[in-house]
Design a protein around this motif. Structure first.
Motif, mmCIF file in Angstrom:
data_model
loop_
_atom_site.group_PDB
_atom_site.id
_atom_site.type_symbol
_atom_site.label_atom_id
_atom_site.label_comp_id
_atom_site.label_asym_id
_atom_site.label_seq_id
_atom_site.Cartn_x
_atom_site.Cartn_y
_atom_site.Cartn_z
ATOM 1 N N PHE A 105 28.245 7.744 38.767
ATOM 2 C CA PHE A 105 27.313 7.290 39.353
ATOM 3 C C PHE A 105 27.367 8.234 40.853
ATOM 4 O O PHE A 105 26.440 8.167 41.743
ATOM 5 N N GLU A 106 29.041 8.452 41.146
ATOM 6 C CA GLU A 106 28.315 9.847 41.468
ATOM 7 C C GLU A 106 28.160 10.366 42.207
ATOM 8 O O GLU A 106 27.714 11.347 42.697
ATOM 9 N N ALA A 107 27.519 11.204 40.398
ATOM 10 C CA ALA A 107 27.109 12.388 39.899
ATOM 11 C C ALA A 107 25.295 11.917 40.412
ATOM 12 O O ALA A 107 24.864 12.308 40.705
ATOM 13 N N TYR A 108 25.155 10.769 39.575
ATOM 14 C CA TYR A 108 23.772 10.566 40.269
ATOM 15 C C TYR A 108 23.613 10.678 41.899
ATOM 16 O O TYR A 108 21.920 10.759 42.298
ATOM 17 N N LEU A 109 24.271 9.988 42.733
ATOM 18 C CA LEU A 109 23.855 10.347 44.228
ATOM 19 C C LEU A 109 23.945 11.472 44.366
ATOM 20 O O LEU A 109 23.278 12.126 45.060
ATOM 21 N N ASP A 110 24.473 12.127 43.542
ATOM 22 C CA ASP A 110 24.419 13.397 44.640
ATOM 23 C C ASP A 110 23.492 14.290 43.696
ATOM 24 O O ASP A 110 23.842 15.434 44.767
ATOM 25 N N GLY A 111 23.179 13.839 43.055
ATOM 26 C CA GLY A 111 21.890 14.605 42.431
ATOM 27 C C GLY A 111 20.682 14.302 43.244
ATOM 28 O O GLY A 111 19.541 14.297 43.194
ATOM 29 N N PHE A 112 20.562 13.548 44.587
ATOM 30 C CA PHE A 112 19.850 13.118 45.637
ATOM 31 C C PHE A 112 19.264 14.517 46.665
ATOM 32 O O PHE A 112 19.741 14.948 46.830
ATOM 33 N N SER A 113 18.322 14.494 46.385
ATOM 34 C CA SER A 113 17.608 15.656 47.934
ATOM 35 C C SER A 113 18.309 15.324 49.529
ATOM 36 O O SER A 113 18.867 14.276 49.624
ATOM 37 N N PRO A 114 18.405 16.348 49.459
ATOM 38 C CA PRO A 114 19.508 16.365 51.404
ATOM 39 C C PRO A 114 18.343 15.113 52.276
ATOM 40 O O PRO A 114 19.458 14.165 52.675
ATOM 41 N N ASN A 115 17.811 15.015 52.005
ATOM 42 C CA ASN A 115 16.907 14.152 52.516
ATOM 43 C C ASN A 115 17.316 12.670 52.659
ATOM 44 O O ASN A 115 17.691 11.755 53.646
ATOM 45 N N VAL A 116 17.365 11.998 51.547
ATOM 46 C CA VAL A 116 18.165 10.962 50.456
ATOM 47 C C VAL A 116 20.117 10.903 50.946
ATOM 48 O O VAL A 116 20.201 10.164 51.581
ATOM 49 N N GLN A 117 20.468 12.144 50.768
ATOM 50 C CA GLN A 117 21.582 12.160 50.949
ATOM 51 C C GLN A 117 22.103 12.038 52.214
ATOM 52 O O GLN A 117 22.901 10.969 52.670
ATOM 53 N N GLU A 118 21.302 12.489 53.145
ATOM 54 C CA GLU A 118 21.784 11.809 55.013
ATOM 55 C C GLU A 118 21.540 10.241 55.025
ATOM 56 O O GLU A 118 22.606 9.845 55.723
ATOM 57 N N ILE A 119 20.350 10.032 54.707
ATOM 58 C CA ILE A 119 20.520 8.663 54.383
ATOM 59 C C ILE A 119 21.480 7.953 54.144
ATOM 60 O O ILE A 119 22.572 6.659 54.349
ATOM 61 N N LEU A 120 22.000 8.028 52.943
ATOM 62 C CA LEU A 120 23.188 7.793 51.960
ATOM 63 C C LEU A 120 24.825 7.792 53.049
ATOM 64 O O LEU A 120 25.326 6.720 52.885
ATOM 65 N N ASP A 121 24.597 9.484 53.621
ATOM 66 C CA ASP A 121 25.956 9.359 54.531
ATOM 67 C C ASP A 121 26.254 8.201 55.800
ATOM 68 O O ASP A 121 27.089 8.281 56.105
ATOM 69 N N LYS A 122 24.448 8.261 56.432
ATOM 70 C CA LYS A 122 25.095 7.304 57.134
ATOM 71 C C LYS A 122 24.996 5.601 57.228
ATOM 72 O O LYS A 122 25.455 5.395 57.649
ATOM 73 N N PHE A 123 23.951 5.327 55.997
ATOM 74 C CA PHE A 123 25.027 4.099 55.357
ATOM 75 C C PHE A 123 26.456 3.767 54.780
ATOM 76 O O PHE A 123 27.003 2.678 55.168
ATOM 77 N N LYS A 124 27.214 4.895 54.962
ATOM 78 C CA LYS A 124 28.108 5.228 54.518
ATOM 79 C C LYS A 124 28.614 4.308 53.203
ATOM 80 O O LYS A 124 29.474 3.686 52.377
ATOM 81 N N PHE A 125 27.301 4.527 52.141
ATOM 82 C CA PHE A 125 27.361 3.778 51.038
ATOM 83 C C PHE A 125 28.892 4.584 50.201
ATOM 84 O O PHE A 125 29.132 3.670 49.184
ATOM 85 N N ARG A 126 29.072 5.433 49.970
ATOM 86 C CA ARG A 126 30.023 6.403 49.132
ATOM 87 C C ARG A 126 31.564 6.053 49.068
ATOM 88 O O ARG A 126 32.234 4.924 48.491
ATOM 89 N N ASN A 127 31.281 4.920 50.765
ATOM 90 C CA ASN A 127 33.026 4.221 51.193
ATOM 91 C C ASN A 127 33.018 2.750 50.324
ATOM 92 O O ASN A 127 33.850 2.190 50.175
ATOM 93 N N GLN A 128 32.443 2.280 49.846
ATOM 94 C CA GLN A 128 31.770 1.496 49.146
ATOM 95 C C GLN A 128 32.166 1.290 47.824
ATOM 96 O O GLN A 128 33.133 0.447 47.512
ATOM 97 N N ILE A 129 32.425 2.326 47.280
ATOM 98 C CA ILE A 129 32.100 2.909 45.700
ATOM 99 C C ILE A 129 33.412 2.403 45.387
ATOM 100 O O ILE A 129 33.873 1.151 44.266
ATOM 101 N N PRO A 130 34.807 3.186 46.115
ATOM 102 C CA PRO A 130 35.985 2.169 44.732
ATOM 103 C C PRO A 130 36.628 0.618 45.359
ATOM 104 O O PRO A 130 36.362 0.179 44.343
ATOM 105 N N THR A 131 35.249 0.296 46.496
ATOM 106 C CA THR A 131 35.658 -1.401 46.257
ATOM 107 C C THR A 131 35.069 -2.162 45.736
ATOM 108 O O THR A 131 35.334 -3.153 44.557
#
Length: 710
Positions: A105-131
């Motif tokens: 799933f993390e590899a899948y997220l890492d595959g998105f283009s930079p404009n989507v990466q910025e959205i995910l970063d601002k959502f801080k979505f990766r912080n939710q994955i451990p939970t």
């Protein structure tokens, strides 16, 4: 769009939160997972048909050693974004092992283009994955979003025979669904909603206000729309839709580009994601993250239309410090030349920066086009009147009025917004006023035009109907005087703040007791000359009290020369402070003497004809700071400051004058003054009837109470 299908999808996604997240997240945190996952699933559905083409292109680019791959991969994906990981969400659904699911799933997220990466970063979505992994719900979450009951793809779902099972979800419908989810989450967090979510009825009104007055002048071409506090981007998208609708009705073809800036990371992510979901990838690139005040993302850009609901009553101290503070401000937006002042400051108090957002917009107006620029911005009441003449807030209002940019201010009903019940106002501005509006400002009282809500949304308990919006817009389109609409010349809101002085009057006490006390003070201050000087003057003038301080100082000057004592400014002050008292009957203290001819006497401004040592002179008196006062004189006062002072001040204080050097111009707007309706007083007959009625109700009550006590 089919609203039954629309509501079904919204309800299904809303249900995912309750089904999957309930025991892991508190309700207020559902949005941290649901919003980014909705974005991810939509993007996944859009990219699925071109997945293999993107992977092939990625392989070719890697083999050729090409580093900058963004444009080619977007072209392969046929979108403004892509995902070059080997996975889709459907591939991840079958992962049984948690750690493998997490890694993939993390590899899948890492595959998105930079404009989507910025959205995910601002959502801080990766912080939710451990939970999500720890609670073993990530797989369930993915599976829910892939459920066959809903279709988030832009293509319909067909059965084996080619019949449509679920309709396609176009970009506009997807954007609307996403906005509805945002609205519901805002309602769940009422205390935060208004910080980035303006009610749709208010947004619709604002869009109509900036477009309808110039609707017939819209030509085919490109228009730029800007929001410097864009939040989730709702104002921009509503404005875009309204402008397109008007242009289409006129048979015009318009290209609209949206620009926004937002300082809150999550709301910025939502605004950018919303545009991507609507298929507006180019517009999404115009959404910028950061503070509009201290880090303007569009410093040299000008816009046709601008609208905002900036934060009000909120400190911008950090932004002000980054700009250099009030003393070292260099930003040309807030420091310019106006009315002959080369450094005309428009910096408000650090506790409230809402007017700074308006100045930012005004600095981005187009001055060389036929339509110029039109602005609609929401403010609370403090923007109307807070700040003294010469202060930042007043200077901003003055700058706007004297440039004739303000068309109207509309007072909204209380409790129109989610997070505040206070009075709010829409400011409407343009640098291309219609001929019938030039030099004028319209005030509209719409506080009583609303429909109560069945259920409060935060503090919002009412809304505008179409009828209310049309009524306000009609008053803007055809300005006229009514009970709810008043029209004034710009100068009606301006005033001179004048400083009124009165002369300092001092009595000099040279009695033995006062001289002894003064001598003791001189010993402590190690001042040998002053005590002897005072004693010499007392021998000449007598003990007093003397009501002519000027004579006392003349004698001090004479004896100082004889005794070789330097009569410095410091020594004069020392003598005054220790030997003089305020006295209403004393002669005014002379501050300065002018030779006749060089200065003309004018008592209004503190210049008086006088004889000094038998010669005609013009004198200025020393002002008494304890008697200093200020007056606000309307700019439209007939006869100006002179007439006002002669009528309102001099009859009561004949010795007063105006310190012209301290006169400042200020501007303020008072809705209360123009729309206040005093409650009608009850008649004496009504009061008397109430008293008689009370007497009848209590008749015999006292006897009953006394009787029971006995």
């Amino acid at each position: 769009m089919n609203y039954v299908i629309h509501n079904g999808i919204v309800n299904f996604i809303w249900g995912i939160a309750d089904d999957v997240l309930r025991d892991v997240y508190v309700r207020g945190k559902y949005r941290d997972v649901i919003l980014p996952m909705t974005v991810i699933r939509r993007l996944d559905a859009i990219l699925e048909p071109s997945k293999q083409a993107v992977l092939q292109m990625k392989e070719q680019l890697d083999a050729a050693g090409i580093v900058n791959q963004h444009a080619a991969l977007c072209q392969a994906a046929k979108e403004a974004f892509y995902n070059d990981s080997p996975y889709t969400l459907g591939d991840l659904k079958s992962r049984a092992k948690l750690q493998q699911l997490k890694a993939d799933f993390e590899a899948y997220l890492d595959g998105f283009s930079p404009n989507v990466q910025e959205i995910l970063d601002k959502f801080k979505f990766r912080n939710q994955i451990p939970t999500l992994i720890e609670a073993d719900i990530l797989g369930d979450l993915i599976e829910k979003y892939l459920d066959k009951k809903i279709n988030l793809a832009p293509k319909p779902v067909l059965d084996m025979e080619g019949n449509e099972l679920l309709p396609a979800l176009d970009n506009h419908a997807m954007g609307t669904i996403f906005e509805e989810l945002i609205r519901r989450f805002n309602e769940e967090n009422n205390e935060e909603a208004g910080e980035h979510f303006t009610p749709r009825d208010v947004v619709k009104l604002m869009a109509n206000l900036i477009f309808l007055p110039i609707a017939n002048e819209i030509e085919s071409g490109t228009y730029l729309v800007y929001d410097g506090a864009c939040g989730t981007g709702g104002m921009l998208t509503v404005a875009e839709e309204r402008l397109k609708e008007l242009a289409k009705g006129l048979g015009k073809e318009v290209s609209i580009h949206l620009f926004g800036q937002e300082v809150q990371p999550e709301t910025y992510a939502i605004s950018k994601a919303d545009l991507l979901l609507k298929g507006e990838g180019a517009e999404a690139e115009n959404m910028k993250y950061g503070s509009t005040l201290s880090s303007d993302a569009f410093p040299s850009q000008e816009f046709d239309f601008m609208l905002s609901n900036p934060p009000y009553g909120k400190s911008y101290k950090i932004d002000l410090e980054r700009l250099g503070g009030k003393k070292h401000m260099q930003d040309p937006r807030f420091l310019l030349q106006h009315n002959g002042d080369p450094e005309y400051q428009m910096i408000t108090r650090s506790s409230d920066g809402q007017l700074m957002f308006l100045v930012n917009k005004l600095s981005k107006m187009k001055h060389s086009t036929k339509l110029g620029s039109r602005i609609a911005e929401v403010h609370n009441g403090s923007s109307l009147f807070t700040g003294d003449a010469g202060g930042g807030e007043s200077n901003i209002r003055r700058w706007i009025m004297e440039n004739d940019w303000l068309e109207a201010i509309i007072a909204l009903p209380e409790n129109m917004f989610y997070n505040t019940g206070i009075a709010t106002y829409i400011w409407l501005l343009s640098n291309r006023k219609a001929a019938n509006r030039k030099g004028k400002v319209q005030l509209i009282d719409a506080t009583q035009w609303y429909l109560p809500l069945r259920k409060n949304l935060g503090k919002k308990n009412c809304e505008f109907t179409e009828e209310h919006i049309n009524k306000i817009c009609e008053l803007i389109l055809t300005p006229k005087e009514t009970q709810q609409s008043k029209i004034f010349p710009n100068e009606a809101f301006g005033y001179w703040k004048v400083v009124v002085e009165r002369p300092l009057r001092l009595a000099v006490d040279l009695s033995p007791a006062r001289l002894d006390k003064f001598a003791e003070a001189c010993v402590k201050a190690k001042d040998k000359g002053s005590a002897g000087l005072a004693k010499r003057v007392a021998g000449s003038l007598g003990p007093g009290p003397h009501l002519d301080y000027n004579l006392f100082m003349d004698r001090c000057s004479v004896f100082a020369k004889l005794d070789a004592v330097k009569l410095t400014a410091k020594r004069k002050t020392w003598l005054r402070d220790n030997l003089c008292d305020h006295h209403e009957q004393a002669e005014p203290v002379i501050k300065k003497v002018h030779k006749p001819g060089k200065v003309q006497a004018d008592p209004l401004y503190g210049l008086y004809d006088c004889e000094v040592e038998g010669k005609p002179r013009v004198v200025e008196y020393e002002p008494d700071s304890s008697l200093r006062d200020t007056e606000q004189v309307p700019l439209l006062e007939e006869g100006g400051v002179k007439a006002f002072i002669e009528r309102e001040v001099l009859p009561y204080t004949p010795d007063a004058w105006v310190d012209d050097a301290k006169t400042k111009i200020g501007y303020e707007v008072s809705f209360t003054r123009h729309f206040y309706k005093p409650a009608s007083m009850r008649t004496l007959e009504e009061i008397k009837a109430d008293i008689y009625a009370l007497e009848q109700e209590t008749e015999g009550l006292l006897e009953q109470i006394v009787g029971e006590a006995n």
